[in-house]
Write a protein that holds these residues in place. Structure first.
Motif, short mmCIF file in Angstrom:
data_model
loop_
_atom_site.label_atom_id
_atom_site.label_comp_id
_atom_site.label_asym_id
_atom_site.label_seq_id
_atom_site.Cartn_x
_atom_site.Cartn_y
_atom_site.Cartn_z
N VAL A 137 15.54 47.13 -7.54
CA VAL A 137 16.82 47.24 -6.83
C VAL A 137 17.83 46.29 -7.48
CG1 VAL A 137 17.99 46.98 -4.62
CG2 VAL A 137 15.65 47.80 -4.68
N TYR A 188 11.30 38.92 -2.51
CA TYR A 188 11.86 39.63 -1.36
C TYR A 188 12.63 38.60 -0.54
CZ TYR A 188 12.13 43.33 2.11
OH TYR A 188 12.55 44.32 2.95
N LEU A 207 18.19 45.20 1.09
CA LEU A 207 17.28 45.94 0.21
C LEU A 207 16.71 47.16 0.92
CD1 LEU A 207 15.28 43.09 -1.59
CD2 LEU A 207 17.38 44.23 -2.30
N ASP A 255 21.80 44.57 -7.26
CA ASP A 255 22.99 44.28 -6.47
C ASP A 255 24.17 44.11 -7.42
OD1 ASP A 255 24.66 43.76 -4.38
OD2 ASP A 255 23.67 41.91 -3.73
N SER A 309 16.23 42.97 -8.60
CA SER A 309 15.13 42.49 -7.76
C SER A 309 14.02 43.53 -7.81
CB SER A 309 15.59 42.32 -6.31
OG SER A 309 16.61 41.35 -6.21
#
Length: 769
Positions: free
Chosen positions: A585, A10, A499, A587, A569
């Motif tokens: 998640v 995170y 996020l 990107d 992630s």
């Protein structure tokens, strides 16, 4: 090479930035009237720096402006005005804004050049076959011949009165400048000629002796007049050229809307833009400019923001979306609420940033300042010694010695030297602004050329910074997917992390109902701790889970690890000490990232990436964009330490980030480069701001730096070489060995043209692609 530090899934948590500003520290810029060369600028700068409470003062001869940082509890504009006056100049802007002083240089130049041309024809005409009327002919009426020259030269000297007032005032303060050289040389020529005119009138025998010898009458009025006219010509051309160097500022100012439509109780009222206040409701019709920064409160439209972002495609705007002043409303009829007006708008901040950049010196300017401070006294000494040697040792006439004296003083004016750096900085920073690269000062522009390593943040820099939720895996079947999604999204809604946005957007997409959360604690580098009805909820990485003794983290990871794509992630969700779900998640890499890295490598620059993501994701992103060296699992607070480590090798390091989470690293690097549209934090923390959000502009900024510094070195070389060559001619050294003696008028023309040539060379930067 790959470096990895502790697992951190995170990443990039928001941190608090301490700008370490003193409460009373203020900044101001104002215009100074009466400066003519770098010696003048140095004198004004010295006077300001001596003022109590001033921490920094820069005076730019190219912009004729001063930039001052000071303690507002100790000093202020009144003291600055007094300091400038004591240095022999005048502060002409009370509010820090540039305005005309009413001094029409062109009209004064026009008077001087017309009269100087007439003076030159009358003085030199008989020598080249031009026949003058008998009443003013040197052969028939030499007294009238001298008097008509006096009548013509006095208005020229009056038109150039600033040379005398500033020049002698500076001499009395023991800080001679260019005006001093002009004033002394032309005064000497005028007084000697006037003395001979009086002598011819009082002593007929002296006049008869001159007439019988058929020599040129010892009058140098034409040198006095033509020197002033030519120097004013140079000043006029220089002024015109310098105005072109600031065209970037003018073009930005011209982007501003001039009027706005107020909406008051259902009635439309057109007002000047200066009358718009924060909180006003404005109507923007199709084709109109957005007057100020604000937010859409009614209607929808598409807006052309290319003036800010460079993006040609119009952006769709609806209720709640932000609007930037000076962008163009394409098709919809909308209403907006004004949130930032006047000097607070994004465009005004950009204009101020460019103006400040042009006032801040590059380190290379110190060389010219140092030379200029000694140059004028040295030139005055050379002129005096040369004249004395020719008169007493060389047994020349007084007229010859005077010619030497005047020529040396005139040709050696250090204008070109003083203009070499600031004009190039003005054009370079202006060119950057035109292309969406905001450079905060000449010092930043100069450092950029020496960058050998560029470190990129990943999220929002290498990648778009707008991740999407791709997988939502529920481990504990006692919780429904909708309930967990609503719970998580309700907590993440309080966070500003990218996020979090992805999770909230996903929940909105399915119409999930949000809950009222009791507690929200952001734990830097780990995640979020929250609660609802005495139930503890944890959302974050494995560090957060292990720190709070969550029991089944490894089990959940092993169950879903086959879903881990190399660019994703993943986040754990735990309730009351048990991991109940896992979210994935992803990107997206910026389209420009691959070409940006390649262009930097082509310049011989090492490229590295610093990220809080885990090694697997970091490795994947680095490989895709062509980065060989990366640092993974780095907490936001530790990024600055990584930059320090890169600097320890002795190379200049640039850090590229979003200007918020990366502020410590940006500040630690030799050159901080912020991606973004000029936010307050980015402006504070970075040296260069890329408002188009295109990291290809990193290599452009470095190339622009190299071109600008090369141009400055060319200017300095030209100015130094010019004086090295010109002074021996003027001093008669070349003449002593059978060469040509330099006429004072030629000296004046050469001096003026040298200044113009330096400015024109700086303007070549406008061709930078």
């Amino acid at each position: 090479m790959t470096q990895s530090i502790n697992d951190d899934l995170y990443n990039d948590n928001e941190i608090t930035i301490n700008t370490n500003k003193e409460i009373n520290t203020s900044k101001i810029s104002f215009k100074i009237d009466g400066m003519s060369c770098s010696a003048c600028a140095r004198a004004a700068e010295r006077a300001l720096n001596k003022t109590e409470g001033v921490s920094l003062a820069n005076v730019n001869i190219a912009t004729e402006k001063a930039y001052v940082e000071y303690d507002s509890s100790i000093t202020g504009l009144k003291d600055f005005k007094s300091a400038i006056k004591s240095a022999g100049f005048k502060l002409v802007s009370e509010d820090g804004k540039n305005f005309s002083t009413g001094d029409n240089l062109f009209n004064r130049f026009l008077v001087s050049i017309i009269l100087a041309t007439m003076l030159f024809i009358i003085s030199m005409g008989p020598m080249i076959g031009i026949t003058l009327p008998n009443i003013i002919s040197p052969h028939h009426n030499p007294i009238n011949y001298a008097i008509i020259q006096i009548v013509l030269v006095i208005p020229i000297m009056m038109a150039g009165n600033k040379f005398y007032t500033n020049g002698y005032k500076s001499l009395l303060k023991l800080s001679p400048n260019m005006d001093t050289l002009v004033a002394i040389s032309t005064t000497a020529a005028f007084l000697f000629s006037f003395y001979n005119t009086v002598k011819m009138y009082i002593y007929p025998d002296y006049l008869k002796q001159l007439m019988d010898s058929h020599t040129h009458l010892p009058l140098y009025f034409e040198s006095c007049g033509v020197i002033i006219a030519l120097i004013m010509l140079g000043k006029h051309l220089e002024s015109r050229s310098k105005s072109k160097t600031s065209k970037s500022i003018k073009s930005l100012i011209n982007l501003k809307a001039k009027k706005a439509i107020l909406y008051i109780d259902g009635v439309e009222k057109e007002v000047e833009i200066d009358n718009v206040k924060t909180g006003d409701i404005l109507i923007i019709k199709p084709g109109q400019k957005i007057p100020v920064d604000g937010e859409v409160i009614y209607g929808s439209t598409s807006v052309d923001e290319s003036m800010l972002t460079g993006e040609a495609i119009a952006i769709e705007k609806s209720i709640g979306d932000k609007l930037v002043g000076a962008s163009i409303n394409k098709n919809g009829n909308i209403r907006m609420i004004a949130q930032k007006v006047g000097d607070d708008t994004t465009l005004s901040q950009i204009i101020k940033l460019v103006e400040d950049a042009q006032n801040r010196k590059a380190p290379i300017a110190n060389l010219a300042d140092l030379v200029s401070s000694y140059f004028v006294p040295i030139v005055m000494s050379i002129a005096t010694i040369s004249a004395f040697i020719w008169y007493f040792v060389g047994k020349s006439t007084f007229e010859f010695a005077l010619t030497i004296f005047v020529s040396v003083l005139v040709i050696a004016c250090p204008c070109a030297l003083g203009l070499a750096t600031p004009t190039a900085i003005m054009v370079g920073t202006g060119k950057g602004a035109e292309n969406g690269i905001l450079i905060k000062g000449g010092d930043s522009l100069e450092i950029a050329k020496d960058i050998k390593t560029v470190a990129f943040d990943k999220t929002g820099t290498i990648t778009e910074g707008n991740p999407r939720l791709t997988d939502f895996m529920v481990e504990d079947e006692s919780y429904s997917e909708n309930y967990l999604l609503g719970l998580i999204a309700s907590i993440e809604k309080k966070s500003e992390h990218p996020l979090a946005d992805a999770i909230v957007d996903y929940a909105n997409k399915f119409g999930i109902e949000f809950l009222d959360i009791d507690q929200f604690i952001n734990i830097e580098g780990m995640g979020i701790k929250s609660s609802l009805d005495n139930t503890e909820i944890l959302i974050g990485n494995s560090k957060l889970m292990y720190k709070n003794s969550v029991s089944n983290v490894e089990q959940v990871f092993n169950k879903y690890k086959d879903r881990i794509d190399d660019g994703k992630s993943y986040i754990y969700i735990a309730i009351d000490g048990k991991c109940v779900a896992m979210i994935f998640v992803a990107d997206v890499i910026r389209k420009s990232s691959i070409s940006a890295v390649r262009k930097l490598k082509d310049l011989g620059i090492e490229v590295v990436m610093i990220t809080g993501d885990n090694d697997l994701i970091a490795s994947s992103i680095a490989q895709k964009v062509g980065i060989d060296k990366y640092y993974a699992n780095i907490l936001p607070a530790d990024k600055a330490s990584i930059v320090e480590g890169l600097k320890s090798s002795g190379k200049k390091v640039a850090m590229v980030g979003d200007g918020i989470n990366d502020a410590p690293a940006l500040a630690t690097s030799d050159l901080g480069i912020a991606i973004g549209n000029g936010t307050d934090v980015a402006i504070e923390s970075a040296d260069i701001i890329l408002i188009k959000n295109d990291i290809n502009d990193v290599s452009k900024a470095i190339r622009l730096s190299k071109s600008t510094i090369k141009n400055i070195k060319e200017n300095l070389a030209w100015a130094f070489i010019y004086n090295i060559i010109g002074i021996p001619f003027a001093a008669g050294i070349i003449y002593a060995f059978g060469g040509q003696l330099l006429n004072p008028m030629i000296s004046a023309a050469a001096m003026s043209l040298s200044s113009v040539s330096v400015v024109l060379n700086a303007l070549r930067l406008n061709r930078f692609k």
